[in-house]
Design an enzyme around this catalytic site. Structure first.
Site, PDB file in Angstrom:
ATOM      1  N   PHE A  30       0.854  -1.189   0.000  1.00 28.28           N
ATOM      2  CA  PHE A  30       0.000   0.000   0.000  1.00 28.28           C
ATOM      3  C   PHE A  30       0.895   1.246   0.000  1.00 28.28           C
ATOM      4  O   PHE A  30       1.859   1.319   0.767  1.00 28.28           O
ATOM      5  CB  PHE A  30      -0.895  -0.018   1.239  1.00 28.28           C
ATOM      6  CG  PHE A  30      -2.009   0.977   1.189  1.00 28.28           C
ATOM      7  CD1 PHE A  30      -3.197   0.690   0.535  1.00 28.28           C
ATOM      8  CD2 PHE A  30      -1.875   2.210   1.803  1.00 28.28           C
ATOM      9  CE1 PHE A  30      -4.230   1.620   0.487  1.00 28.28           C
ATOM     10  CE2 PHE A  30      -2.904   3.150   1.750  1.00 28.28           C
ATOM     11  CZ  PHE A  30      -4.084   2.843   1.085  1.00 28.28           C
ATOM     12  N   TYR A  84     -11.381   1.522  10.361  1.00 29.10           N
ATOM     13  CA  TYR A  84     -12.541   1.935   9.563  1.00 29.10           C
ATOM     14  C   TYR A  84     -12.920   0.993   8.428  1.00 29.10           C
ATOM     15  O   TYR A  84     -13.893   1.239   7.731  1.00 29.10           O
ATOM     16  CB  TYR A  84     -12.342   3.355   9.008  1.00 29.10           C
ATOM     17  CG  TYR A  84     -11.084   3.571   8.197  1.00 29.10           C
ATOM     18  CD1 TYR A  84     -11.024   3.219   6.860  1.00 29.10           C
ATOM     19  CD2 TYR A  84      -9.957   4.141   8.775  1.00 29.10           C
ATOM     20  CE1 TYR A  84      -9.876   3.418   6.120  1.00 29.10           C
ATOM     21  CE2 TYR A  84      -8.796   4.352   8.046  1.00 29.10           C
ATOM     22  CZ  TYR A  84      -8.759   3.981   6.724  1.00 29.10           C
ATOM     23  OH  TYR A  84      -7.619   4.173   6.006  1.00 29.10           O
ATOM     24  N   ARG A 134     -12.978  -3.497  -7.859  1.00 29.28           N
ATOM     25  CA  ARG A 134     -12.685  -4.210  -6.617  1.00 29.28           C
ATOM     26  C   ARG A 134     -13.971  -4.387  -5.818  1.00 29.28           C
ATOM     27  O   ARG A 134     -14.737  -3.443  -5.640  1.00 29.28           O
ATOM     28  CB  ARG A 134     -11.663  -3.370  -5.831  1.00 29.28           C
ATOM     29  CG  ARG A 134     -10.991  -4.093  -4.703  1.00 29.28           C
ATOM     30  CD  ARG A 134      -9.906  -3.228  -4.109  1.00 29.28           C
ATOM     31  NE  ARG A 134     -10.476  -2.111  -3.369  1.00 29.28           N
ATOM     32  CZ  ARG A 134      -9.896  -1.523  -2.316  1.00 29.28           C
ATOM     33  NH1 ARG A 134      -8.712  -1.931  -1.912  1.00 29.28           N
ATOM     34  NH2 ARG A 134     -10.469  -0.513  -1.707  1.00 29.28           N
TER      35      ARG A 134
HETATM   36  C1  PLP Z   1      -6.324   1.472   4.142  1.00 26.42           C
HETATM   37  C2  PLP Z   1      -4.886   1.160   4.316  1.00 26.42           C
HETATM   38  C3  PLP Z   1      -4.032   2.044   4.996  1.00 26.42           C
HETATM   39  C4  PLP Z   1      -4.539   3.365   5.475  1.00 26.42           C
HETATM   40  O1  PLP Z   1      -3.633   4.066   6.253  1.00 26.42           O
HETATM   41  P1  PLP Z   1      -4.099   5.327   7.116  1.00 26.42           P
HETATM   42  O2  PLP Z   1      -2.850   5.964   7.513  1.00 26.42           O
HETATM   43  O3  PLP Z   1      -4.853   4.784   8.296  1.00 26.42           O
HETATM   44  O4  PLP Z   1      -4.944   6.181   6.246  1.00 26.42           O
HETATM   45  C5  PLP Z   1      -2.729   1.640   5.194  1.00 26.42           C
HETATM   46  N1  PLP Z   1      -2.276   0.452   4.740  1.00 26.42           N
HETATM   47  C6  PLP Z   1      -3.073  -0.406   4.066  1.00 26.42           C
HETATM   48  C7  PLP Z   1      -2.546  -1.712   3.593  1.00 26.42           C
HETATM   49  C8  PLP Z   1      -4.390  -0.062   3.814  1.00 26.42           C
HETATM   50  O5  PLP Z   1      -5.159  -0.886   3.119  1.00 26.42           O
END
Ligand code: PLP
Length: 413
Positions: free
Chosen positions: A126, A223, A372
């Site tokens: 991510f 969330y 998705r």
């Molecule tokens: C949704 C997601 C995040 C989100 O990170 P935030 O800092 O909480 O916005 C991070 N890593 C992955 C793998 C995700 O799917």
């Protein structure tokens, strides 16, 4: 012949999780296949926020920190998360976002492995995970921190004694591929590296056993499958064996051993509280806390079984439709190699998702070409999956996705 709608209705009637659905606010006429991005609203959340605002903040003002335990919410919510992670209460704290928690834990991991500078990860991870590691690399300079990226399938092979920490996301957000947590964790330990797992698409979707697998560090968000609401607090996990030695750089007062002594020098809290930096968002914590109560008594093996069954049904229906033959599966075909989502590539994917949303079937799109669909077993029915695929088929057959209003990209996809 593919599964009929009547069979789906029968599957719903036998579903051991069927009663969970009534705990959520689900708008009439909407099929929600995006609970992997933002979980649906649990009915308990508005009630919890009403109590907080009217009976606590509204009446007791600052006294709420003591009288209503606001000050302990990070740990309390952490304790509710722990069973979902296969962790002990004292190893989990709810705080900040994944991004911020990654910064704390990556920096802490480098300090736990002096003499090693490599954060090993994959370019498919991510983006925020990579961006945070890049930020740390820039701050610490190359001699003390280097982000090394290899293809996801080559993570195990790239482990060597330069690696301080392997940073991996358990379920890939694009493909839904589930990495081998047990295998990668022990491979990292064999070369003396730590592991940091990102559980954003895992907790609440499948059973986890962080303690049993000897995972060192983990982060995840509140969330998605945990339904804590937009921007809900994230969490951090630190295995008990590392807590005493763990030093994190966002050494704010809420992680101090005695914040209200107002000492000029930092001394970390003895336990997981040292992961806190500043004042927690009490409203957001209470929302997440109420949402987590839904998991009491829920068997995660059942959640996993239903998640796989919903995805298998979706895939079967897509693949039995000649109109949908151009959708190219980008998730692993083997169910045990997937998290709780399916992704398909299509050149017109963005417009297809927009046209589907206009029909009340909410999925999402991930650039450059992925449709998705997430499966949330607590509130999704088999019949919803059937209707969703039927809706997608109708759109493609009628060419609805070619209409101009479905071509314009919004800021959030
Ligand atoms: C949704 C997601 C995040 C989100 O990170 P935030 O800092 O909480 O916005 C991070 N890593 C992955 C793998 C995700 O799917």
């Amino acid at each position: 012949m593919s599964t009929s709608r009547a069979v789906c209705v029968a599957l719903d009637a036998e579903d051991p999780l069927k009663d969970c659905r009534s705990s959520f606010v689900l708008p009439e006429g909407v099929i929600y296949l995006d609970g992997n991005s933002l979980g649906a609203l649990p009915k308990a959340v508005p009630a919890a926020l009403k109590t907080l605002t009217e009976q606590e903040w509204g009446r007791d003002l600052i006294g709420g920190w003591n009288q209503h335990g606001w000050i302990d919410l990070g740990r309390e919510v952490g304790a509710k998360l722990a069973p979902l992670l296969g962790a002990r209460a004292e190893e989990v704290i709810a705080a900040d976002s994944i991004s911020v928690n990654l910064f704390k834990l990556l920096a802490a991991a480098l300090r736990l492995r002096p003499g090693r500078r490599v954060i090993l990860s994959s370019a498919e991870n991510f983006p925020t995970d990579l961006y945070v590691a890049q930020g740390l690399e820039a701050l610490l300079e190359r001699s003390r921190c280097e982000l090394k990226l290899v293809p996801e399938a080559q993570l195990a092979g790239a482990l060597d004694d330069s690696v301080a920490v392997l940073m991996a996301t358990h379920v890939n957000f694009r493909s839904g591929r589930l990495l081998d947590m047990a295998g990668l964790t022990s491979a990292a330990h064999e070369v003396g590296a730590l592991v940091l797992w990102d559980l954003a698409h895992s907790a609440g979707a499948l059973p986890l056993a962080l303690d049993e697998l000897a995972v060192d560090l983990a982060v995840g968000c509140g969330y998605k499958y945990l339904n804590g609401g937009p921007g809900a607090p994230a969490y951090a996990y630190v295995a008990a064996r590392h807590l005493d030695a763990l030093e994190q750089p966002l050494s704010g007062w809420m992680g101090h051993a005695d914040p209200f002594a107002f000492s000029p020098s930092y001394e970390p809290a003895p336990g997981i509280e040292r992961l806190q930096a500043g004042t927690p968002s009490v409203l957001a914590m209470r929302a997440l806390s109420a949402a987590l109560d839904l998991w009491k008594g829920v068997d995660m093996a059942r959640v996993r079984a239903k998640s796989l069954a919903l995805a298998a049904l979706f895939l079967e229906l897509v693949e039995s439709s000649s109109a949908l033959a151009d959708l190219e599966l980008r998730s692993p075909r083997a169910a045990d190699e997937r998290g709780s989502q399916l992704s398909f590539a299509h050149a017109e994917g963005y417009a297809m998702v927009q046209a589907l949303i206009a029909e009340g079937v909410i999925g999402d799109f991930r650039a450059p070409d992925l449709l998705r669909f997430g499966f949330t077993p607590l509130y999704l029915r088999y019949v919803d999956v059937w209707d969703a695929v039927a809706g997608l088929e109708r759109i493609v057959v009628e060419g609805r996705h070619r209409e101009p209003q479905f071509q314009k990209r919004a800021r959030v996809t």
